[in-house]
Design a protein around this motif. Structure first.
Motif, PDB file in Angstrom:
ATOM      1  N   ASN A 105       0.804  -1.221   0.000  1.00 34.95           N
ATOM      2  CA  ASN A 105       0.000   0.000   0.000  1.00 34.95           C
ATOM      3  C   ASN A 105       0.840   1.276   0.000  1.00 34.95           C
ATOM      4  N   ASP A 107       2.345   4.498  -0.974  1.00 32.14           N
ATOM      5  CA  ASP A 107       1.636   5.376  -1.906  1.00 32.14           C
ATOM      6  C   ASP A 107       2.534   6.036  -2.946  1.00 32.14           C
ATOM      7  N   ARG A 108       3.696   5.425  -3.180  1.00 34.05           N
ATOM      8  CA  ARG A 108       4.582   5.867  -4.245  1.00 34.05           C
ATOM      9  C   ARG A 108       5.065   4.639  -5.012  1.00 34.05           C
ATOM     10  N   PRO A 109       5.567   4.803  -6.230  1.00 32.69           N
ATOM     11  CA  PRO A 109       5.924   3.631  -7.034  1.00 32.69           C
ATOM     12  C   PRO A 109       7.037   2.790  -6.421  1.00 32.69           C
ATOM     13  N   ASP A 130       5.163  -2.369  -7.931  1.00 29.10           N
ATOM     14  CA  ASP A 130       4.299  -1.930  -9.029  1.00 29.10           C
ATOM     15  C   ASP A 130       4.855  -2.357 -10.378  1.00 29.10           C
ATOM     16  N   LEU A 217       0.623  10.686  -8.103  1.00 28.95           N
ATOM     17  CA  LEU A 217       1.103   9.314  -7.947  1.00 28.95           C
ATOM     18  C   LEU A 217       0.428   8.628  -6.774  1.00 28.95           C
ATOM     19  N   SER A 218       0.395   9.320  -5.646  1.00 29.67           N
ATOM     20  CA  SER A 218      -0.161   8.747  -4.425  1.00 29.67           C
ATOM     21  C   SER A 218      -1.636   8.408  -4.580  1.00 29.67           C
ATOM     22  N   SER A 220      -3.375   8.028  -7.404  1.00 31.80           N
ATOM     23  CA  SER A 220      -3.573   7.013  -8.449  1.00 31.80           C
ATOM     24  C   SER A 220      -3.293   5.614  -7.913  1.00 31.80           C
ATOM     25  N   LYS A 221      -2.205   5.455  -7.165  1.00 29.56           N
ATOM     26  CA  LYS A 221      -1.874   4.124  -6.661  1.00 29.56           C
ATOM     27  C   LYS A 221      -2.928   3.626  -5.682  1.00 29.56           C
ATOM     28  N   ARG A 222      -3.418   4.503  -4.836  1.00 31.51           N
ATOM     29  CA  ARG A 222      -4.449   4.090  -3.877  1.00 31.51           C
ATOM     30  C   ARG A 222      -5.721   3.636  -4.600  1.00 31.51           C
ATOM     31  N   PHE A 224      -5.977   2.520  -7.774  1.00 26.53           N
ATOM     32  CA  PHE A 224      -5.689   1.263  -8.473  1.00 26.53           C
ATOM     33  C   PHE A 224      -5.729   0.078  -7.514  1.00 26.53           C
ATOM     34  N   ASN A 225      -5.141   0.227  -6.332  1.00 30.32           N
ATOM     35  CA  ASN A 225      -5.137  -0.872  -5.369  1.00 30.32           C
ATOM     36  C   ASN A 225      -6.543  -1.211  -4.888  1.00 30.32           C
TER      37      ASN A 225
END
Length: 271
Positions: A105, A107-109, A130, A217-218, A220-222, A224-225
Motif C-alpha cells: 500500500n 503510496d509511491r511507485p 508496481d 502518484l499517491s 492514483s496508486k491508492r 488502483f489498489n
C-alpha cells in the motif's frame, strides 16, 4: 546519500538501505544464502519500509538483491528449529504482514529488480512492487507446497490481481518455476534487461518519478489498489475526489503553464 542515511545503512546486518535524489533503494544482502529471509532480515525490512513510508522526500522505491539473487524465500535452515505453537506461528506471520501491507500500500511507485531466484516469499516480495524488472536468468517459483506450506508475503492478494485466479492457483499448486520470458507473458514482469543493466534501468525509472506529481502518484496508486474490490460508483467517487485534489496542486498549475508555453512537460517516462 546524506550522513544520516549512511549511519542507518551501516546499522543493518542483512540489508542495505540507501537514499539519494528522491529514490530509496533496499538491497537484500545475504548473498551466501541467496538473500533468504531470516528473522533479522524480516525485522530490518520492517524498519526500512517504515522509514521509506515516513520520508515524503522519497518519490520511488527500488527493491533488489545482492550477489546474483533476489530472494530465495524463507530461511529453511531457520525452519529446522521448529515452528512452535500455532499461535506463535500466526504471531510471526502477523509481524511479517505489518510491513508487507505497508509495502503493497506504499503510496509511491515501487520497482523490483529481480536477478536470479525469486522463490517463495521472494516471489511475494517482488509481487508487492508496481513494476518488476528481470534479467534473463531470473526465476520465479511459488515453492511453498514443496514444504507443506501455503503462499505468504501477500501472494493471495497480489498474484490473482496480476495473472487471474485460475493461473494463480496453477502456479501455487504446481510449485513450478517460471523463467523471465514466461513471467513477462503472464504480466508479472514488465521489462527484461541484462544483469549489468538492470540496476541502472530500475534507478532510471525511479528517478523519473521524482519529476512527477507526488500527489497524483499517491492518489492514483491508492485507487488502483482499491479497484479490484470496489464498485464502479465507489471508484468514480474516488476519482472525482482525487482529481479535485490533483487539480488544486501547484504542480498541476505549473504543468499547464508549461504546456501552454509549448515547453517540455516536467515528467516523462524514460524510454
Amino acid at each position: 546519500m546524506n550522513t544520516g542515511d549512511s549511519m542507518k545503512a551501516e546499522a543493518f546486518q542483512t540489508i542495505r538501505y540507501d537514499v539519494g535524489d528522491g529514490v530509496a533503494t533496499i538491497t537484500l544482502n545475504r548473498p551466501a544464502q541467496k538473500n533468504a529471509l531470516d528473522k533479522v532480515m524480516r525485522a530490518e525490512l520492517a524498519e526500512a519500509v517504515a522509514e521509506v513510508r515516513r520520508d515524503r522526500s522519497i518519490h520511488a522505491l527500488v527493491l533488489t538483491g545482492a550477489g546474483g539473487a533476489f530472494c530465495a524465500g524463507g530461511d529453511i535452515r531457520g525452519m529446522q528449529s521448529g515452528a512452535g505453537t500455532a499461535e506463535e506461528g500466526r504471531d510471526r506471520m502477523l509481524d511479517l504482514h505489518l510491513w508487507v501491507e505497508e509495502l503493497i500500500n506504499f503510496d509511491r511507485p515501487v520497482i523490483a529488480a529481480v536477478d536470479g531466484p525469486a522463490f517463495g516469499a521472494g516471489f511475494g516480495l517482488a509481487l508487492a512492487a508496481d513494476f518488476v524488472l528481470a534479467t534473463p536468468r531470473a526465476r520465479f517459483c511459488l515453492s511453498f507446497l514443496k514444504l507443506g506450506l501455503i503462499p505468504d508475503c501477500g501472494v493471495f492478494y497480489t498474484l490473482p490481481r496480476v495473472v487471474g485466479l485460475q493461473r494463480a492457483k496453477e502456479l501455487a499448486f504446481s510449485a513450478r518455476e517460471l523463467g523471465a520470458e514466461e513471467a513477462r507473458q503472464l504480466g508479472i514482469v514488465a521489462e527484461i534487461h541484462e544483469p549489468d543493466a538492470i540496476a541502472g534501468r530500475a534507478r532510471e525509472i525511479a528517478l523519473s518519478f521524482t519529476a512527477a506529481s507526488l500527489t497524483a502518484l499517491s492518489i492514483s496508486k491508492r485507487v488502483f489498489n482499491a479497484a479490484p474490490t470496489s464498485t464502479l460508483g465507489a471508484l468514480l467517487e474516488m476519482e472525482a475526489a482525487g482529481q479535485g485534489v490533483a487539480r488544486s496542486s501547484e504542480y498541476h498549475r505549473n504543468a499547464v503553464a508549461a504546456f501552454l508555453n509549448k515547453e517540455a512537460p516536467p515528467y516523462s517516462w524514460p524510454k
